[in-house]
Design an enzyme around this catalytic site. Structure first.
Site, PDB file in Angstrom:
ATOM      1  N   TRP A  44      -8.811   6.477   8.700  1.00 29.97           N
ATOM      2  CA  TRP A  44      -9.980   6.908   9.618  1.00 29.97           C
ATOM      3  C   TRP A  44      -8.876   8.007   9.535  1.00 29.97           C
ATOM      4  CZ3 TRP A  44      -6.166   6.341  13.112  1.00 29.97           C
ATOM      5  CH2 TRP A  44      -5.152   5.093  13.358  1.00 29.97           C
ATOM      6  N   ASN A  45      -7.089   8.154   9.454  1.00 31.48           N
ATOM      7  CA  ASN A  45      -6.624   9.070  10.914  1.00 31.48           C
ATOM      8  C   ASN A  45      -6.698  10.540  10.459  1.00 31.48           C
ATOM      9  OD1 ASN A  45      -5.296   8.959   7.787  1.00 31.48           O
ATOM     10  ND2 ASN A  45      -3.032   9.159   9.673  1.00 31.48           N
ATOM     11  N   SER A 104      -2.121   1.313   4.464  1.00 24.72           N
ATOM     12  CA  SER A 104      -1.082   0.213   5.169  1.00 24.72           C
ATOM     13  C   SER A 104       0.229  -0.288   4.046  1.00 24.72           C
ATOM     14  CB  SER A 104      -1.368  -1.030   6.881  1.00 24.72           C
ATOM     15  OG  SER A 104      -2.749  -1.274   5.481  1.00 24.72           O
ATOM     16  N   GLU A 163      -0.712   6.188  -0.841  1.00 24.40           N
ATOM     17  CA  GLU A 163      -0.220   7.456   0.212  1.00 24.40           C
ATOM     18  C   GLU A 163       0.136   5.964   1.136  1.00 24.40           C
ATOM     19  OE1 GLU A 163       1.464   9.935   0.132  1.00 24.40           O
ATOM     20  OE2 GLU A 163       0.375  10.798  -1.994  1.00 24.40           O
ATOM     21  N   CYS A 188       0.495   9.514   9.347  1.00 21.71           N
ATOM     22  CA  CYS A 188       1.921   9.196   8.470  1.00 21.71           C
ATOM     23  C   CYS A 188       3.018   9.760   8.418  1.00 21.71           C
ATOM     24  CB  CYS A 188       0.836   8.605   6.887  1.00 21.71           C
ATOM     25  SG  CYS A 188       0.664  10.484   6.125  1.00 21.71           S
ATOM     26  N   GLU A 200       6.890   0.822  11.551  1.00 22.38           N
ATOM     27  CA  GLU A 200       5.873   2.451  11.953  1.00 22.38           C
ATOM     28  C   GLU A 200       5.316   2.342  13.109  1.00 22.38           C
ATOM     29  OE1 GLU A 200       2.913   2.897   9.303  1.00 22.38           O
ATOM     30  OE2 GLU A 200       2.416   5.430  10.080  1.00 22.38           O
TER      31      GLU A 200
HETATM   32  P1  NAP Z   1      -5.390   0.036   5.937  1.00 25.18           P
HETATM   33  O1  NAP Z   1      -6.014  -0.843   7.312  1.00 25.18           O
HETATM   34  O2  NAP Z   1      -4.324  -0.230   4.625  1.00 25.18           O
HETATM   35  O3  NAP Z   1      -6.937   0.372   5.698  1.00 25.18           O
HETATM   36  C1  NAP Z   1      -6.654   2.146   4.424  1.00 25.18           C
HETATM   37  C2  NAP Z   1      -7.801   1.825   3.791  1.00 25.18           C
HETATM   38  O4  NAP Z   1      -7.463   0.089   2.644  1.00 25.18           O
HETATM   39  C3  NAP Z   1      -9.101   1.282   4.747  1.00 25.18           C
HETATM   40  O5  NAP Z   1     -10.743   1.854   3.694  1.00 25.18           O
HETATM   41  C4  NAP Z   1      -9.043  -0.664   4.847  1.00 25.18           C
HETATM   42  O6  NAP Z   1     -10.853  -1.217   5.095  1.00 25.18           O
HETATM   43  C5  NAP Z   1      -8.996  -0.547   3.514  1.00 25.18           C
HETATM   44  N1  NAP Z   1      -8.048  -1.886   3.029  1.00 25.18           N
HETATM   45  C6  NAP Z   1      -7.442  -2.876   4.055  1.00 25.18           C
HETATM   46  N2  NAP Z   1      -6.817  -3.845   3.516  1.00 25.18           N
HETATM   47  C7  NAP Z   1      -7.611  -3.793   2.215  1.00 25.18           C
HETATM   48  C8  NAP Z   1      -7.635  -4.902   1.347  1.00 25.18           C
HETATM   49  N3  NAP Z   1      -6.585  -5.675   1.617  1.00 25.18           N
HETATM   50  N4  NAP Z   1      -7.863  -4.642   0.090  1.00 25.18           N
HETATM   51  C9  NAP Z   1      -8.899  -3.617   0.064  1.00 25.18           C
HETATM   52  N5  NAP Z   1      -8.908  -2.783   0.656  1.00 25.18           N
HETATM   53  C10 NAP Z   1      -8.194  -2.539   1.528  1.00 25.18           C
HETATM   54  O7  NAP Z   1      -4.633   1.900   7.022  1.00 25.18           O
HETATM   55  P2  NAP Z   1      -4.365   1.687   8.378  1.00 25.18           P
HETATM   56  O8  NAP Z   1      -3.343   0.881   9.215  1.00 25.18           O
HETATM   57  O9  NAP Z   1      -6.358   1.861   9.286  1.00 25.18           O
HETATM   58  O10 NAP Z   1      -4.128   3.038   8.183  1.00 25.18           O
HETATM   59  C11 NAP Z   1      -2.985   3.165   9.142  1.00 25.18           C
HETATM   60  C12 NAP Z   1      -1.790   3.536   7.952  1.00 25.18           C
HETATM   61  O11 NAP Z   1      -1.937   4.428   6.624  1.00 25.18           O
HETATM   62  C13 NAP Z   1      -0.136   3.479   8.502  1.00 25.18           C
HETATM   63  O12 NAP Z   1       0.411   2.923   7.772  1.00 25.18           O
HETATM   64  C14 NAP Z   1      -0.108   5.449   7.905  1.00 25.18           C
HETATM   65  O13 NAP Z   1       0.988   5.676   7.970  1.00 25.18           O
HETATM   66  C15 NAP Z   1      -0.985   4.639   6.666  1.00 25.18           C
HETATM   67  N6  NAP Z   1      -1.368   6.595   6.018  1.00 25.18           N
HETATM   68  C16 NAP Z   1      -0.582   6.825   5.381  1.00 25.18           C
HETATM   69  C17 NAP Z   1      -0.856   8.281   4.658  1.00 25.18           C
HETATM   70  C18 NAP Z   1      -0.228   8.719   3.575  1.00 25.18           C
HETATM   71  O14 NAP Z   1      -0.576  10.255   2.775  1.00 25.18           O
HETATM   72  N7  NAP Z   1       1.108   8.874   3.107  1.00 25.18           N
HETATM   73  C19 NAP Z   1      -2.063   8.926   5.269  1.00 25.18           C
HETATM   74  C20 NAP Z   1      -3.026   8.356   6.186  1.00 25.18           C
HETATM   75  C21 NAP Z   1      -1.978   7.459   7.297  1.00 25.18           C
HETATM   76  P3  NAP Z   1     -11.040  -1.688   6.495  1.00 25.18           P
HETATM   77  O15 NAP Z   1     -11.376  -0.152   7.306  1.00 25.18           O
HETATM   78  O16 NAP Z   1     -12.186  -1.686   6.159  1.00 25.18           O
HETATM   79  O17 NAP Z   1     -10.363  -2.322   6.636  1.00 25.18           O
END
Ligand code: NAP
Length: 464
Positions: free
Chosen positions: A131-132, A208, A229, A263, A360
């Site tokens: 979502w970010n 994540s 990513e 991120c 983080e």
């Molecule tokens: P997240 O919980 O991992 O969510 C990201 C996406 O993955 C969402 O669509 C989420 O769906 C889905 N998801 C979660 N658990 C899953 C699973 N077990 N199987 C399949 N899909 C799954 O990430 P967040 O915590 O919201 O976002 C923040 C993280 O993303 C931070 O660590 C940040 O650094 C990282 N990030 C990295 C980048 C990059 O380019 N390297 C860019 C932006 C963010 P739901 O919403 O339905 O849970």
């Protein structure tokens, strides 16, 4: 998680969305797969690039609508949302302009005769996005995929369903055929099932470590290509010859942009002793004076965190850091107001045995470390499980260049915070993931690099 828009500034639910049923999901995959088998995917690139060109224009025309949706669903200040949309339009325009050149057959010198690789689509891709940066995360995957001819099914984060729907609609308005880019409201379990579907040939996840690990293991179990990513704890290095005023301004912006939920946000500030006092004083003052408020107010610099869960997680992390000996020079707690606001926070005295040391912080919380020389900068910077981006501030470019090559990350920026541009490959190493998005490299992550050889009859043994 159920799909729901909850305004993090007002704490009120704006809308809820039902998940797609199994039959709806099946119909959407079938459409995407049919498109992959059609002339659209396999025929001349010109028609696909026309969609990207139109999409670039539509993103610009709908800049305020999209920025408002982001403010409403995840709290991004309006001006920052508008900047995100400008970048997205730039990415669509970049691939509209450059993709034909990137995907031209590449000749190889060989004794066997004439040889080249061609770049073909591989099939339907699944994108799982956070979502970010609700639109940028999508366009990073979708724009190169359209150029290549890979249809994309995407599962967006459950807190930004309106952004997801708006994006899908704009791609259709740009002239994309049915099945080209499809929004799925699905659960994590369905993601896992879809990765097992033979029609899906690759998965790109931004998010994540936990989600990345699950999705990549499932992809590898099903022998599918994946890119990840993931998180980062980027360093922001201030050398003793840096322009301190410039470094302070960049540091505050790098830590507070998008309420610190980036991120590649500047997270670990590594400052050399000679300039430590000057930098830290200015930085703490800059963090304290950031204008916090309504994301829809153009004056707002720091909006709320994206959700109540995000606020709870960050609050717990900082409490744990403080209980293990860290000190807050400012902030250290949620802000006492409606909305999921957290005070801009600067932490010092974080020792390696403090859990915070390797974590983080996805919010407006900076960690500051003071070190002696350049070797100490490198040692501190590389003592991290992550390896996404990083910045070095210095008045001596030769010195900064040497340090940049010693820092273990996918990206290093000198005299600026880590940023993203359509032409620059984006991605990390270590627990920050693998693969690259954007640029000439990103477009080739999900292609069949097909080798063709016209043999001139020279002998070759059979191997492989
Ligand atoms: P997240 O919980 O991992 O969510 C990201 C996406 O993955 C969402 O669509 C989420 O769906 C889905 N998801 C979660 N658990 C899953 C699973 N077990 N199987 C399949 N899909 C799954 O990430 P967040 O915590 O919201 O976002 C923040 C993280 O993303 C931070 O660590 C940040 O650094 C990282 N990030 C990295 C980048 C990059 O380019 N390297 C860019 C932006 C963010 P739901 O919403 O339905 O849970």
């Amino acid at each position: 998680m159920a799909y729901r828009s909850l305004n993090p500034f007002t704490e009120r639910t704006v809308r809820t969305c039902d998940e797609h049923t199994a039959a709806e999901v099946e119909a959407k995959i079938a459409k995407a797969d049919a498109l992959f088998r059609s002339d659209w995917s396999r025929g001349p690139i010109k028609a696909r690039l026309a969609v990207l060109e139109a999409l670039a224009g539509l993103l610009t025309d709908n800049r305020d609508v999209l920025a408002t949706a982001m403010a409403e669903e995840m709290g991004k200040p309006l001006a920052q949302g508008q900047g995100e949309i400008d970048l997205c339009a730039g990415i669509a325009a970049y691939y509209a302009d450059k993709a034909a050149e990137f995907l031209k057959p590449q000749p190889y010198d060989t004794d066997l005769g004439e040889a080249w690789t061609e770049f073909h689509p591989i099939g339907v891709l699944l994108a799982v996005e956070p979502w970010n940066f609700p639109i940028y995360q999508l366009i990073r995957v979708v724009a190169p995929a359209i150029a290549v001819g890979n249809p994309v099914l995407f599962k967006h984060a459950s807190i930004v369903p309106h952004c997801a729907a708006l994006f899908e609609d704009l791609v259709m308005q740009a002239g994309a055929p049915d099945g080209c880019v499809t929004n799925l409201y699905i659960s994590s379990d369905t993601v896992s099932e879809l990765i097992g579907d033979d029609r899906i040939q690759g998965v790109a996840l931004t998010g994540s470590e936990g989600a990345g690990s699950k999705v990549a293991s499932r992809a590898s179990e099903m022998l599918k290509k994946s890119t990840l990513e993931l998180g980062g704890s980027d360093v922001f290095v201030v050398l003793d010859d840096a322009d301190i005023e410039k470094a302070v301004a960049a540091g505050v912006e790098g830590r507070l942009s998008n309420a610190g939920q980036v991120c590649t946000g500047s997270k670990r500030f590594i400052v050399q002793k000679a300039v430590a006092e000057a930098f830290i004083d200015g930085f703490v003052e800059g963090m304290k004076s950031a204008v916090m408020g309504d994301p829809m107010d153009p004056e707002t610099v720091l909006g709320p965190l994206s959700s109540e869960d995000a606020l709870k997680d960050l609050t717990g992390q900082v409490e744990e850091a403080l209980s293990h000996g860290a000190k807050a020079l400012t902030g250290g707690k949620p802000s006492d107001r409606t909305g999921f606001f957290y005070e801009p926070t600067v932490l010092v005295d974080i020792t390696p045995d403090n859990p915070a040391y390797y974590q983080e912080f996805f919010g407006p919380v900076a960690q500051v470390f003071v070190v002696d020389d350049d070797d100490a900068v490198v040692a501190q910077a590389n003592d991290s499980h992550f390896g996404l981006g990083g910045s070095i501030f210095s008045g001596n470019i030769d010195r900064a260049r040497k340090l940049a090559s010693r820092i273990e990350t996918g990206m290093v920026f000198v005299n600026s915070t880590t940023t993203s541009m359509p032409e620059l490959p984006f991605g990390g190493i270590k627990r920050s993931g693998f693969g690259r998005e954007l640029g000439d490299v990103g477009i080739k992550e999900f292609v069949n690099r097909k080798l063709v050889v016209i043999s001139e009859g020279k002998a070759a043994s059979t191997v492989g």
